[in-house]
Design a protein around this motif. Sequence first.
Motif, PDB file in Angstrom:
ATOM      1  N   SER A 192      -6.640   9.631   1.411  1.00 46.27           N
ATOM      2  CA  SER A 192      -6.245  11.035   1.542  1.00 46.27           C
ATOM      3  C   SER A 192      -4.959  11.156   2.362  1.00 46.27           C
ATOM      4  CB  SER A 192      -7.391  11.822   2.200  1.00 46.27           C
ATOM      5  OG  SER A 192      -7.097  13.198   2.248  1.00 46.27           O
ATOM      6  N   GLN A 193      -4.858  10.348   3.421  1.00 40.84           N
ATOM      7  CA  GLN A 193      -3.628  10.351   4.224  1.00 40.84           C
ATOM      8  C   GLN A 193      -2.435   9.891   3.392  1.00 40.84           C
ATOM      9  OE1 GLN A 193      -2.415  11.192   7.092  1.00 40.84           O
ATOM     10  NE2 GLN A 193      -4.161  11.627   8.448  1.00 40.84           N
ATOM     11  N   LEU A 194      -2.623   8.819   2.641  1.00 43.78           N
ATOM     12  CA  LEU A 194      -1.510   8.289   1.842  1.00 43.78           C
ATOM     13  C   LEU A 194      -1.087   9.297   0.777  1.00 43.78           C
ATOM     14  CD1 LEU A 194      -2.735   4.605   1.539  1.00 43.78           C
ATOM     15  CD2 LEU A 194      -0.752   5.408   2.840  1.00 43.78           C
ATOM     16  N   ASN A 195      -2.038  10.059   0.290  1.00 42.45           N
ATOM     17  CA  ASN A 195      -1.686  11.070  -0.712  1.00 42.45           C
ATOM     18  C   ASN A 195      -0.776  12.157  -0.134  1.00 42.45           C
ATOM     19  OD1 ASN A 195      -3.029   9.757  -2.702  1.00 42.45           O
ATOM     20  ND2 ASN A 195      -4.796  11.144  -2.763  1.00 42.45           N
ATOM     21  N   THR A 196      -0.898  12.407   1.163  1.00 41.44           N
ATOM     22  CA  THR A 196       0.011  13.401   1.757  1.00 41.44           C
ATOM     23  C   THR A 196       1.434  12.855   1.805  1.00 41.44           C
ATOM     24  OG1 THR A 196      -0.248  12.672   4.066  1.00 41.44           O
ATOM     25  CG2 THR A 196      -1.862  14.271   3.222  1.00 41.44           C
ATOM     26  N   ARG A 197       1.571  11.534   1.594  1.00 46.61           N
ATOM     27  CA  ARG A 197       2.897  10.908   1.511  1.00 46.61           C
ATOM     28  C   ARG A 197       3.254  10.577   0.064  1.00 46.61           C
ATOM     29  NH1 ARG A 197      -0.061  10.099   6.610  1.00 46.61           N
ATOM     30  NH2 ARG A 197       1.516   9.929   8.255  1.00 46.61           N
ATOM     31  N   GLY A 198       2.522  11.188  -0.864  1.00 46.19           N
ATOM     32  CA  GLY A 198       2.893  11.056  -2.262  1.00 46.19           C
ATOM     33  C   GLY A 198       2.310   9.863  -2.997  1.00 46.19           C
ATOM     34  N   ALA A 199       1.240   9.259  -2.465  1.00 47.15           N
ATOM     35  CA  ALA A 199       0.713   8.048  -3.101  1.00 47.15           C
ATOM     36  C   ALA A 199      -0.001   8.334  -4.432  1.00 47.15           C
ATOM     37  CB  ALA A 199      -0.233   7.319  -2.151  1.00 47.15           C
ATOM     38  N   GLY A 200      -0.576   9.505  -4.559  1.00 47.42           N
ATOM     39  CA  GLY A 200      -1.245   9.851  -5.812  1.00 47.42           C
ATOM     40  C   GLY A 200      -2.484   9.032  -6.106  1.00 47.42           C
ATOM     41  N   LEU A 201      -3.236   8.689  -5.067  1.00 40.91           N
ATOM     42  CA  LEU A 201      -4.452   7.888  -5.248  1.00 40.91           C
ATOM     43  C   LEU A 201      -5.649   8.775  -5.545  1.00 40.91           C
ATOM     44  CD1 LEU A 201      -3.937   5.632  -2.084  1.00 40.91           C
ATOM     45  CD2 LEU A 201      -3.556   4.921  -4.454  1.00 40.91           C
ATOM     46  N   THR A 202      -6.637   8.214  -6.193  1.00 40.45           N
ATOM     47  CA  THR A 202      -7.925   8.891  -6.316  1.00 40.45           C
ATOM     48  C   THR A 202      -8.692   8.640  -5.021  1.00 40.45           C
ATOM     49  OG1 THR A 202      -7.976   8.523  -8.694  1.00 40.45           O
ATOM     50  CG2 THR A 202     -10.085   9.014  -7.614  1.00 40.45           C
ATOM     51  N   VAL A 203      -9.161   9.700  -4.403  1.00 39.69           N
ATOM     52  CA  VAL A 203      -9.881   9.553  -3.133  1.00 39.69           C
ATOM     53  C   VAL A 203     -11.339   9.234  -3.452  1.00 39.69           C
ATOM     54  CG1 VAL A 203     -10.472  10.641  -0.928  1.00 39.69           C
ATOM     55  CG2 VAL A 203      -8.271  11.136  -2.018  1.00 39.69           C
ATOM     56  N   ASP A 204     -11.558   7.961  -3.784  1.00 39.74           N
ATOM     57  CA  ASP A 204     -12.899   7.537  -4.193  1.00 39.74           C
ATOM     58  C   ASP A 204     -13.560   6.584  -3.194  1.00 39.74           C
ATOM     59  OD1 ASP A 204     -11.364   5.293  -4.517  1.00 39.74           O
ATOM     60  OD2 ASP A 204     -11.683   5.084  -6.680  1.00 39.74           O
ATOM     61  N   GLY A 205     -12.838   6.268  -2.156  1.00 42.03           N
ATOM     62  CA  GLY A 205     -13.435   5.393  -1.144  1.00 42.03           C
ATOM     63  C   GLY A 205     -13.469   3.933  -1.530  1.00 42.03           C
ATOM     64  N   ALA A 206     -12.825   3.579  -2.618  1.00 39.10           N
ATOM     65  CA  ALA A 206     -12.804   2.169  -3.056  1.00 39.10           C
ATOM     66  C   ALA A 206     -11.396   1.592  -2.815  1.00 39.10           C
ATOM     67  CB  ALA A 206     -13.178   2.069  -4.529  1.00 39.10           C
ATOM     68  N   PHE A 207     -11.313   0.617  -1.953  1.00 40.65           N
ATOM     69  CA  PHE A 207     -10.023   0.050  -1.548  1.00 40.65           C
ATOM     70  C   PHE A 207      -9.602  -1.022  -2.556  1.00 40.65           C
ATOM     71  CE2 PHE A 207      -7.548  -0.452   2.620  1.00 40.65           C
ATOM     72  CZ  PHE A 207      -6.469  -1.099   2.031  1.00 40.65           C
ATOM     73  N   GLY A 208      -8.919  -0.567  -3.607  1.00 37.28           N
ATOM     74  CA  GLY A 208      -8.478  -1.493  -4.649  1.00 37.28           C
ATOM     75  C   GLY A 208      -7.000  -1.811  -4.498  1.00 37.28           C
ATOM     76  N   PRO A 209      -6.425  -2.449  -5.525  1.00 40.70           N
ATOM     77  CA  PRO A 209      -5.024  -2.875  -5.462  1.00 40.70           C
ATOM     78  C   PRO A 209      -4.041  -1.710  -5.334  1.00 40.70           C
ATOM     79  CG  PRO A 209      -5.982  -3.322  -7.643  1.00 40.70           C
ATOM     80  CD  PRO A 209      -7.111  -2.951  -6.736  1.00 40.70           C
ATOM     81  N   GLY A 210      -4.367  -0.576  -5.949  1.00 38.09           N
ATOM     82  CA  GLY A 210      -3.459   0.565  -5.830  1.00 38.09           C
ATOM     83  C   GLY A 210      -3.388   1.068  -4.397  1.00 38.09           C
ATOM     84  N   THR A 211      -4.532   1.144  -3.754  1.00 41.71           N
ATOM     85  CA  THR A 211      -4.561   1.575  -2.351  1.00 41.71           C
ATOM     86  C   THR A 211      -3.831   0.557  -1.481  1.00 41.71           C
ATOM     87  OG1 THR A 211      -6.649   2.743  -2.671  1.00 41.71           O
ATOM     88  CG2 THR A 211      -6.083   2.127  -0.409  1.00 41.71           C
ATOM     89  N   GLU A 212      -4.052  -0.719  -1.804  1.00 38.89           N
ATOM     90  CA  GLU A 212      -3.392  -1.755  -1.004  1.00 38.89           C
ATOM     91  C   GLU A 212      -1.866  -1.651  -1.104  1.00 38.89           C
ATOM     92  OE1 GLU A 212      -4.338  -6.354  -0.212  1.00 38.89           O
ATOM     93  OE2 GLU A 212      -3.598  -5.940  -2.243  1.00 38.89           O
ATOM     94  N   THR A 213      -1.381  -1.441  -2.294  1.00 40.94           N
ATOM     95  CA  THR A 213       0.073  -1.301  -2.469  1.00 40.94           C
ATOM     96  C   THR A 213       0.599  -0.096  -1.692  1.00 40.94           C
ATOM     97  OG1 THR A 213       0.007  -2.348  -4.643  1.00 40.94           O
ATOM     98  CG2 THR A 213       1.899  -0.923  -4.178  1.00 40.94           C
ATOM     99  N   ALA A 214      -0.137   1.002  -1.764  1.00 39.68           N
ATOM    100  CA  ALA A 214       0.284   2.210  -1.041  1.00 39.68           C
ATOM    101  C   ALA A 214       0.290   1.961   0.469  1.00 39.68           C
ATOM    102  CB  ALA A 214      -0.633   3.373  -1.403  1.00 39.68           C
ATOM    103  N   VAL A 215      -0.689   1.202   0.954  1.00 36.97           N
ATOM    104  CA  VAL A 215      -0.739   0.874   2.388  1.00 36.97           C
ATOM    105  C   VAL A 215       0.479   0.026   2.769  1.00 36.97           C
ATOM    106  CG1 VAL A 215      -1.969  -0.432   4.167  1.00 36.97           C
ATOM    107  CG2 VAL A 215      -3.236   1.060   2.610  1.00 36.97           C
ATOM    108  N   ARG A 216       0.781  -0.970   1.936  1.00 33.98           N
ATOM    109  CA  ARG A 216       1.945  -1.818   2.252  1.00 33.98           C
ATOM    110  C   ARG A 216       3.237  -0.998   2.282  1.00 33.98           C
ATOM    111  NH1 ARG A 216       0.646  -7.353   1.812  1.00 33.98           N
ATOM    112  NH2 ARG A 216      -1.140  -7.815   0.466  1.00 33.98           N
ATOM    113  N   ASN A 217       3.366  -0.116   1.324  1.00 40.44           N
ATOM    114  CA  ASN A 217       4.573   0.715   1.285  1.00 40.44           C
ATOM    115  C   ASN A 217       4.673   1.592   2.528  1.00 40.44           C
ATOM    116  OD1 ASN A 217       5.264  -0.356  -1.184  1.00 40.44           O
ATOM    117  ND2 ASN A 217       4.393   1.347  -2.384  1.00 40.44           N
ATOM    118  N   PHE A 218       3.536   2.159   2.906  1.00 38.16           N
ATOM    119  CA  PHE A 218       3.530   2.997   4.103  1.00 38.16           C
ATOM    120  C   PHE A 218       3.888   2.168   5.337  1.00 38.16           C
ATOM    121  CE2 PHE A 218       1.161   4.483   7.857  1.00 38.16           C
ATOM    122  CZ  PHE A 218       1.816   5.684   8.057  1.00 38.16           C
ATOM    123  N   GLN A 219       3.279   1.002   5.448  1.00 35.98           N
ATOM    124  CA  GLN A 219       3.559   0.144   6.608  1.00 35.98           C
ATOM    125  C   GLN A 219       5.046  -0.210   6.670  1.00 35.98           C
ATOM    126  OE1 GLN A 219       0.592  -2.820   5.550  1.00 35.98           O
ATOM    127  NE2 GLN A 219      -0.696  -2.240   7.311  1.00 35.98           N
TER     128      GLN A 219
END
Length: 368
Positions: free
Chosen positions: A320-347
């Motif tokens: 949900s936090q990453l989506n406020t930065r435009g990540a466009g993730l589904t907030v499903d609570g499953a930490f998959g590759p898309g979430t991981e990429t978004a985390v790396r980009n944010f970092q």
Amino acid sequence: MNTPLNRRQLLRAGLGLGGTLLLASCGLNAQTLTPPDPANTPGAAPLQGLAVGMPAIAGTATWQAQAAKEAVTVLATRPTRIIVHHTDSANTTDLSQARAFALARDIQQWHFANGWIDSGQQFTISRGGYVLEGRHRSLEAAQSGTLHVRGAQCEGFNDVSVGIENEGQYMSSAPPGAQYSALVGLCAWLCQQYGIPATELYGHRDFVNTSCPGDVLYAKLPQLRRDVAARLGVTVRVWPTTRSGMTGERVKTAQYLLRARGQTPGADGAYGSGTASAVSAFETGVNLTPDGVVGSAVWERLVLTVRRGDAGEAVKAVQSQLNTRGAGLTVDGAFGPGTETAVRNFQSSRSLTADGIVGPNTWLALVT
Ligand SMILES: [Zn+2]
């Protein structure tokens, strides 16, 4: 022996300090105050780092306080936080010690007029930077490092907090440099004496519906925490204080994390009574004072490291936090590759190690 404050007195204490007066006077009779040797301070609880000497503090006898109306209550427990106030009195240009002493006497009279047994706050700092004892025996208690004088400065928190009144009105102007420096020194010494983390410095408004300590001084509290930590020679993460009445993504993060920790607030981004109750329950469970406020000590215990393969409420918070930065993730609570990429980009965008793992520093960046 003194009678515990009744509810009405507590209310008056909370409201009174919020917007009334306090003055600090440090100088009449001008004895030179010699700081005691910290090595002789029994019960001190150094946090590590640098030893902080006691600042020059004018005791009640020095500024010629009147006797308390009743014996003050001395608790055999340490306070867990410092609460910063402003006196909401004029921003005087008289920076003298005489002025500081007169202020201390005035405050005591104002507080007697409230029906209180003595000055409500434990310490006072004048605009000239003079530090004074407020309520009788507060200095002796702080020197012990194990005792605490119950004040009348923040409704509901008088048994667990040390109150510092800063002379002046800081809604639209900042405290003078000398006063701020004295505040840093006093807070650092109190943190050392009582083992209070440098992050656990709050404004009166964090706990009571008041404008105290003024918008400008309140906005300086994160810097005050960093400055106090530096004085103590420690490194801390300063998290944004999050509390009742607030709304938004940061609140939602706290709610998701509370849910991850077994509490059940709704994750709606609105910090109401249900969230405050959940925070207090969580705090009790981790041996923190249950104040219903998510300060640094609570954030540090709430966050949990999540990475690819993890699932649950904490992962929803990240998404949900990453989506406020435009990540466009589904907030499903499953930490998959898309979430991981978004985390790396944010970092990367925050100059953090881009490892895709959400640890405390990444959490801090997400909520700040
Ligand atoms: Zn206040």
